[in-house]
Design a protein around this motif. Structure first.
Motif, PDB file in Angstrom:
ATOM      1  N   ASP A   4      45.281  33.951  12.338  1.00  0.00           N
ATOM      2  CA  ASP A   4      44.884  33.900  13.736  1.00  0.00           C
ATOM      3  C   ASP A   4      44.252  32.554  14.054  1.00  0.00           C
ATOM      4  N   ALA A   5      43.385  32.082  13.170  1.00  0.00           N
ATOM      5  CA  ALA A   5      42.714  30.792  13.386  1.00  0.00           C
ATOM      6  C   ALA A   5      43.738  29.665  13.440  1.00  0.00           C
ATOM      7  N   ILE A   6      44.717  29.693  12.547  1.00  0.00           N
ATOM      8  CA  ILE A   6      45.741  28.651  12.540  1.00  0.00           C
ATOM      9  C   ILE A   6      46.569  28.707  13.830  1.00  0.00           C
ATOM     10  N   GLY A   7      46.939  29.889  14.249  1.00  0.00           N
ATOM     11  CA  GLY A   7      47.735  30.034  15.474  1.00  0.00           C
ATOM     12  C   GLY A   7      46.975  29.613  16.715  1.00  0.00           C
ATOM     13  N   ILE A   8      45.721  30.027  16.804  1.00  0.00           N
ATOM     14  CA  ILE A   8      44.912  29.673  17.976  1.00  0.00           C
ATOM     15  C   ILE A   8      44.656  28.170  18.014  1.00  0.00           C
ATOM     16  N   ALA A   9      44.237  27.614  16.880  1.00  0.00           N
ATOM     17  CA  ALA A   9      43.990  26.168  16.832  1.00  0.00           C
ATOM     18  C   ALA A   9      45.282  25.390  17.040  1.00  0.00           C
ATOM     19  N   GLY A  10      46.392  25.901  16.531  1.00  0.00           N
ATOM     20  CA  GLY A  10      47.682  25.238  16.736  1.00  0.00           C
ATOM     21  C   GLY A  10      48.073  25.192  18.204  1.00  0.00           C
ATOM     22  N   SER A  11      47.819  26.278  18.921  1.00  0.00           N
ATOM     23  CA  SER A  11      48.136  26.275  20.350  1.00  0.00           C
ATOM     24  C   SER A  11      47.235  25.294  21.099  1.00  0.00           C
ATOM     25  N   ALA A  12      45.978  25.193  20.664  1.00  0.00           N
ATOM     26  CA  ALA A  12      45.057  24.238  21.288  1.00  0.00           C
ATOM     27  C   ALA A  12      45.468  22.798  20.974  1.00  0.00           C
ATOM     28  N   LEU A  13      45.993  22.571  19.772  1.00  0.00           N
ATOM     29  CA  LEU A  13      46.503  21.236  19.439  1.00  0.00           C
ATOM     30  C   LEU A  13      47.615  20.830  20.402  1.00  0.00           C
ATOM     31  N   THR A  14      48.498  21.758  20.699  1.00  0.00           N
ATOM     32  CA  THR A  14      49.603  21.479  21.620  1.00  0.00           C
ATOM     33  C   THR A  14      49.076  21.144  23.012  1.00  0.00           C
ATOM     34  N   VAL A  15      48.118  21.929  23.495  1.00  0.00           N
ATOM     35  CA  VAL A  15      47.555  21.681  24.824  1.00  0.00           C
ATOM     36  C   VAL A  15      46.857  20.320  24.856  1.00  0.00           C
ATOM     37  N   HIS A  16      46.066  20.017  23.836  1.00  0.00           N
ATOM     38  CA  HIS A  16      45.354  18.738  23.814  1.00  0.00           C
ATOM     39  C   HIS A  16      46.326  17.559  23.684  1.00  0.00           C
ATOM     40  N   ARG A  17      47.411  17.727  22.941  1.00  0.00           N
ATOM     41  CA  ARG A  17      48.414  16.658  22.833  1.00  0.00           C
ATOM     42  C   ARG A  17      49.058  16.396  24.186  1.00  0.00           C
ATOM     43  N   LYS A  18      49.381  17.463  24.908  1.00  0.00           N
ATOM     44  CA  LYS A  18      49.977  17.299  26.230  1.00  0.00           C
ATOM     45  C   LYS A  18      48.976  16.663  27.203  1.00  0.00           C
ATOM     46  N   TRP A  19      47.701  17.003  27.041  1.00  0.00           N
ATOM     47  CA  TRP A  19      46.654  16.401  27.870  1.00  0.00           C
ATOM     48  C   TRP A  19      46.553  14.905  27.552  1.00  0.00           C
ATOM     49  N   LEU A  20      46.578  14.564  26.270  1.00  0.00           N
ATOM     50  CA  LEU A  20      46.534  13.153  25.871  1.00  0.00           C
ATOM     51  C   LEU A  20      47.749  12.397  26.421  1.00  0.00           C
ATOM     52  N   ASP A  21      48.907  13.026  26.389  1.00  0.00           N
ATOM     53  CA  ASP A  21      50.115  12.403  26.937  1.00  0.00           C
ATOM     54  C   ASP A  21      49.962  12.133  28.436  1.00  0.00           C
ATOM     55  N   ALA A  22      49.427  13.106  29.160  1.00  0.00           N
ATOM     56  CA  ALA A  22      49.249  12.958  30.606  1.00  0.00           C
ATOM     57  C   ALA A  22      48.259  11.840  30.916  1.00  0.00           C
ATOM     58  N   VAL A  23      47.138  11.820  30.199  1.00  0.00           N
ATOM     59  CA  VAL A  23      46.137  10.781  30.440  1.00  0.00           C
ATOM     60  C   VAL A  23      46.707   9.401  30.118  1.00  0.00           C
ATOM     61  N   SER A  24      47.450   9.295  29.025  1.00  0.00           N
ATOM     62  CA  SER A  24      48.015   7.987  28.672  1.00  0.00           C
ATOM     63  C   SER A  24      49.036   7.527  29.721  1.00  0.00           C
ATOM     64  N   ASP A  25      49.822   8.459  30.256  1.00  0.00           N
ATOM     65  CA  ASP A  25      50.744   8.108  31.348  1.00  0.00           C
ATOM     66  C   ASP A  25      49.972   7.622  32.569  1.00  0.00           C
ATOM     67  N   ASN A  26      48.900   8.321  32.891  1.00  0.00           N
ATOM     68  CA  ASN A  26      48.091   7.942  34.050  1.00  0.00           C
ATOM     69  C   ASN A  26      47.499   6.546  33.870  1.00  0.00           C
ATOM     70  N   LEU A  27      46.955   6.293  32.681  1.00  0.00           N
ATOM     71  CA  LEU A  27      46.357   4.977  32.422  1.00  0.00           C
ATOM     72  C   LEU A  27      47.409   3.874  32.433  1.00  0.00           C
TER      73      LEU A  27
END
Length: 130
Positions: A4-27
């Protein structure tokens, strides 16, 4: 529990990666000028939501910022209109840098959770071998 911990943290990794991608595009596009007759680059934002039964998070939507942007007087710019204005995105550097730090720290924290859960699982396997 470990899976469960791996799955939950893995889903959060995906969200944070997409957030990082969006911020880098914006910058990367915050200084992209367009003609006043066109649309400004629209900033991307990430809206996250809790997964079903508390099993992680996911990207709910990716809203975009305003296409209106801001007009800047630059009569010597090649894209300037007859009055000397060009259109730039309405992106706040300080806001984006703050988001970049938060997204990066969130990514790092969730990567550590995945590592610790993996180590725990491996230790349990070693105990089972004995």
């Amino acid at each position: 529990m470990t899976f469960d911990a791996i799955g939950i943290a893995g889903s959060a990794l995906t969200v944070h990666r997409k957030w990082l991608d969006a911020v880098s595009d914006n910058l990367a596009n915050m200084n992209t000028a367009t003609r006043t007759s066109g649309k400004a680059f629209q900033a991307r934002y990430i809206e996250a939501a809790e997964g079903s039964n508390g099993n992680g998070v996911y990207v709910k939507s990716t809203p975009q910022g305003s296409a209106t942007g801001r007009l800047v007087y630059q009569p010597d710019h090649p894209l300037a209109d007859a009055q000397g204005y060009v259109r730039y995105p309405d992106i706040d550097l300080a806001e984006q840098m703050g988001a970049l730090i938060v997204a990066q720290r969130g990514y790092q924290a969730n990567a550590q959770v995945v590592d610790r859960a993996r180590e725990t699982y491996q230790a349990a396997l070693e105990i089972g071998k004995s």
